[in-house]
Design a protein around this motif. Structure first.
Motif, PDB file in Angstrom:
ATOM      1  N   ILE A 244       1.148   7.805   4.454  1.00 36.20           N
ATOM      2  CA  ILE A 244       0.213   7.668   3.433  1.00 36.20           C
ATOM      3  C   ILE A 244      -0.005   6.251   2.641  1.00 36.20           C
ATOM      4  O   ILE A 244      -0.914   5.715   2.402  1.00 36.20           O
ATOM      5  CB  ILE A 244       0.609   8.622   2.192  1.00 36.20           C
ATOM      6  N   GLU A 245       1.292   5.530   2.626  1.00 33.10           N
ATOM      7  CA  GLU A 245       1.153   4.172   2.225  1.00 33.10           C
ATOM      8  C   GLU A 245       0.425   3.282   3.052  1.00 33.10           C
ATOM      9  O   GLU A 245      -0.176   2.205   2.282  1.00 33.10           O
ATOM     10  CB  GLU A 245       2.841   3.877   2.116  1.00 33.10           C
ATOM     11  N   GLY A 246       0.527   3.212   4.583  1.00 33.08           N
ATOM     12  CA  GLY A 246      -0.019   2.538   5.227  1.00 33.08           C
ATOM     13  C   GLY A 246      -1.788   2.845   4.983  1.00 33.08           C
ATOM     14  O   GLY A 246      -2.476   2.178   5.006  1.00 33.08           O
ATOM     15  N   LEU A 247      -1.968   4.063   4.870  1.00 33.21           N
ATOM     16  CA  LEU A 247      -3.468   4.386   4.673  1.00 33.21           C
ATOM     17  C   LEU A 247      -3.963   3.624   3.496  1.00 33.21           C
ATOM     18  O   LEU A 247      -5.014   2.971   3.593  1.00 33.21           O
ATOM     19  CB  LEU A 247      -3.306   5.676   4.685  1.00 33.21           C
ATOM     20  N   VAL A 248      -3.272   3.705   2.280  1.00 33.29           N
ATOM     21  CA  VAL A 248      -4.127   3.235   0.949  1.00 33.29           C
ATOM     22  C   VAL A 248      -4.047   1.649   1.044  1.00 33.29           C
ATOM     23  O   VAL A 248      -4.827   1.028   0.418  1.00 33.29           O
ATOM     24  CB  VAL A 248      -3.318   3.897  -0.190  1.00 33.29           C
ATOM     25  N   GLN A 249      -2.897   1.232   1.582  1.00 33.04           N
ATOM     26  CA  GLN A 249      -2.638  -0.222   1.323  1.00 33.04           C
ATOM     27  C   GLN A 249      -3.742  -0.920   2.439  1.00 33.04           C
ATOM     28  O   GLN A 249      -3.885  -1.963   2.346  1.00 33.04           O
ATOM     29  CB  GLN A 249      -1.246  -0.700   1.906  1.00 33.04           C
ATOM     30  N   ALA A 250      -4.047  -0.212   3.342  1.00 30.99           N
ATOM     31  CA  ALA A 250      -5.258  -0.649   4.176  1.00 30.99           C
ATOM     32  C   ALA A 250      -6.518  -0.821   3.435  1.00 30.99           C
ATOM     33  O   ALA A 250      -7.500  -1.948   3.820  1.00 30.99           O
ATOM     34  CB  ALA A 250      -5.563   0.229   5.466  1.00 30.99           C
ATOM     35  N   PHE A 251      -6.598  -0.211   2.284  1.00 36.93           N
ATOM     36  CA  PHE A 251      -7.967  -0.368   1.459  1.00 36.93           C
ATOM     37  C   PHE A 251      -7.600  -1.143   0.136  1.00 36.93           C
ATOM     38  O   PHE A 251      -8.179  -0.639  -0.796  1.00 36.93           O
ATOM     39  CB  PHE A 251      -8.498   0.904   1.450  1.00 36.93           C
ATOM     40  N   GLY A 252      -6.262  -1.613   0.061  1.00 36.70           N
ATOM     41  CA  GLY A 252      -5.965  -2.678  -1.287  1.00 36.70           C
ATOM     42  C   GLY A 252      -5.649  -1.498  -2.412  1.00 36.70           C
ATOM     43  O   GLY A 252      -5.865  -2.004  -3.558  1.00 36.70           O
ATOM     44  N   ARG A 253      -4.903  -0.394  -1.862  1.00 40.73           N
ATOM     45  CA  ARG A 253      -4.634   0.298  -2.925  1.00 40.73           C
ATOM     46  C   ARG A 253      -2.996   0.512  -3.134  1.00 40.73           C
ATOM     47  O   ARG A 253      -2.236   0.115  -1.950  1.00 40.73           O
ATOM     48  CB  ARG A 253      -5.327   1.822  -2.914  1.00 40.73           C
TER      49      ARG A 253
END
Length: 444
Positions: A244-253
């Motif tokens: 989840i952290e990798g998912l949202v960090q990929a989109f600046g979140r």
């Protein structure tokens, strides 16, 4: 080789060279000058969209293949849409027959501010249209496949929070603008965040592969043209071990939950105009995260202090639920329902709404030591969540404390919440509980 044969081949070569030269000469007499091309494109764009367009440079070339290059393009808006360069490689044979057929179009450094893009809503092409965005003058027409391939590099979307995200990708087209293959990826994301589509045997179905957060989100996407000329896009996808952290960090979140998610997703979008498809997108994902961790709140301490404790983390053995998303004109609304969390010290159930970074929800927490169903109100933002009690639950907690300290506080809060729901007596709190901070109102 005999002399007559050599002469015959030389004659053919001469004819071909003369023919090619003649074709180039004819084509050059039919094409506008660079200045005329820039002016015509600007005029046609403004007529079509009602927004001015500045073209810094336009250049035609016919050899080794017809090409049109536009550079330093910008819309006439307070915050313009800008394009450093677009290159169109055309087919000479079709061009001579006044048919538009583009071998490849390449976009470099396109910047799309959200507020500026909104000016074009409702003005895009319809799903069944094979005509270009700008009408062609007679007798010019489009080829059955007007564009073979579209590539883009450094296409930047700037959202309402001024977060800029860059994307690279490409699409190869079949007839009727059906993608044969497509790739879209977040530029520079690590681990990769990438979408790939492959058409299945000429059908309106695409094998869908998504790599994100070190996991996969694969399945099948379907296009359907409705009788009312509305395009419907749907997909069935299976997220597997997506961090989840990798998912949202990929989109600046930033994520309030950590762990690897698996589950099942359905997506549906339907619209009569291509640009409206994204805004109409609705998704549903049933998910499971094992193990998981909540950041910004310690639920066990929040229960023990009846909502006065803030901060901390909550390690969980498992977090499950359903996430529904719905696109609106002002952003995406996320609704979590049927949430169930379990760890060695507690279990919790509840629902949560997330919109414009604001949280609004309720959870009931059961502690292993016998405290059951303590109602907590969730507010604040994802980066700064607030846990408190509603007005009725807070009053019940006070009564419970007077009757029986400790467990009586939790029981009273639960009773107070039920009375509040039964009679609809919930009112805004007159003042914040000690140790908490009043948060902003949550609005959809």
């Amino acid at each position: 080789m005999k002399r007559p044969t050599r002469a015959w081949l030389a004659g053919i070569a001469a004819v071909l060279l003369l023919g090619a030269g003649a074709l180039v000469w004819v084509a050059s007499t039919r094409l506008p000058s660079d200045e005329e091309a820039a002016a015509r494109i600007s005029e046609a764009f403004e007529k079509r969209f009602g927004v001015g367009l500045k073209v810094g440079g336009a250049h035609w070339a016919l050899l080794p293949a017809p090409v049109l290059v536009l550079s330093n393009v910008a819309t006439d808006q307070p915050r313009p849409i800008t394009l450093r360069r677009i290159t169109l490689q055309l087919k000479l044979r079709e061009l001579l027959r006044r048919v538009i057929a583009v071998d490849e179009a390449e976009i470099e450094s396109l910047v799309l501010p959200r507020d500026s893009v909104q000016a074009f809503r409702g003005k895009g092409p319809k799903p069944k249209e094979d005509s270009p965005v700008v009408a062609l003058p007679a007798p010019w027409t489009l080829a059955p496949v007007p564009l073979e391939k579209l590539r883009w590099r450094d296409v930047v979307w700037i959202d309402r929070r001024d977060i800029a995200l860059a994307y690279d990708g490409e699409i190869s087209f079949d007839a009727h603008w059906r993608p044969r293959q497509a790739r879209l990826e977040r530029a520079g994301a690590s681990p990769p965040a990438r979408l790939r589509l492959d058409r299945l045997a000429g059908q309106d179905r695409w094998r869908t592969r998504i790599d994100v957060g070190g996991g996969t989100w694969n399945g099948v996407t379907v296009f359907e043209m409705r009788p009312d000329d509305r395009l419907r896009v749907s997909a069935e996808l299976e997220p597997r071990q997506v961090d989840i952290e990798g998912l949202v960090q990929a989109f600046g979140r930033r994520a309030a939950v950590s762990g690897k998610v698996s589950g099942h997703s359905t997506l549906v979008a339907e619209a009569g105009e291509l640009g409206a498809l994204v805004r109409s997108l609705r998704t549903r994902t049933t998910f499971s995260v094992r193990p998981a961790s909540l950041t910004g709140v310690d639920l066990a301490k929040a229960v023990a202090t009846v909502g006065t404790n803030r901060g901390g983390t909550t390690p969980l053995d498992e977090l499950t639920g359903t996430l529904d998303t719905e696109g609106t004109d002002n952003g995406i609304v996320l609704r979590y329902t049927g949430l169930k969390a379990r760890s060695g010290v507690l279990t919790a159930t509840g629902n949560l709404k997330f919109f414009h970074r604001k949280l609004d929800g309720e959870i009931a927490v059961d502690l292993v030591d016998g405290v059951v169903g303590v109602p907590l109100k969730i507010g604040g933002t994802a980066s700064d969540p607030e846990v408190s009690l509603t007005g009725g639950a807070l009053a019940g907690a006070a009564v419970g404390t007077a009757v029986l300290p400790g467990v009586g506080t939790a029981i009273g809060a639960r009773v107070g919440q039920q009375v509040e729901k039964l009679f609809g007596t919930e009112e805004p709190r007159k003042k914040a509980m000690p140790g908490t901070r009043k948060g902003p109102a949550v609005s959809p």
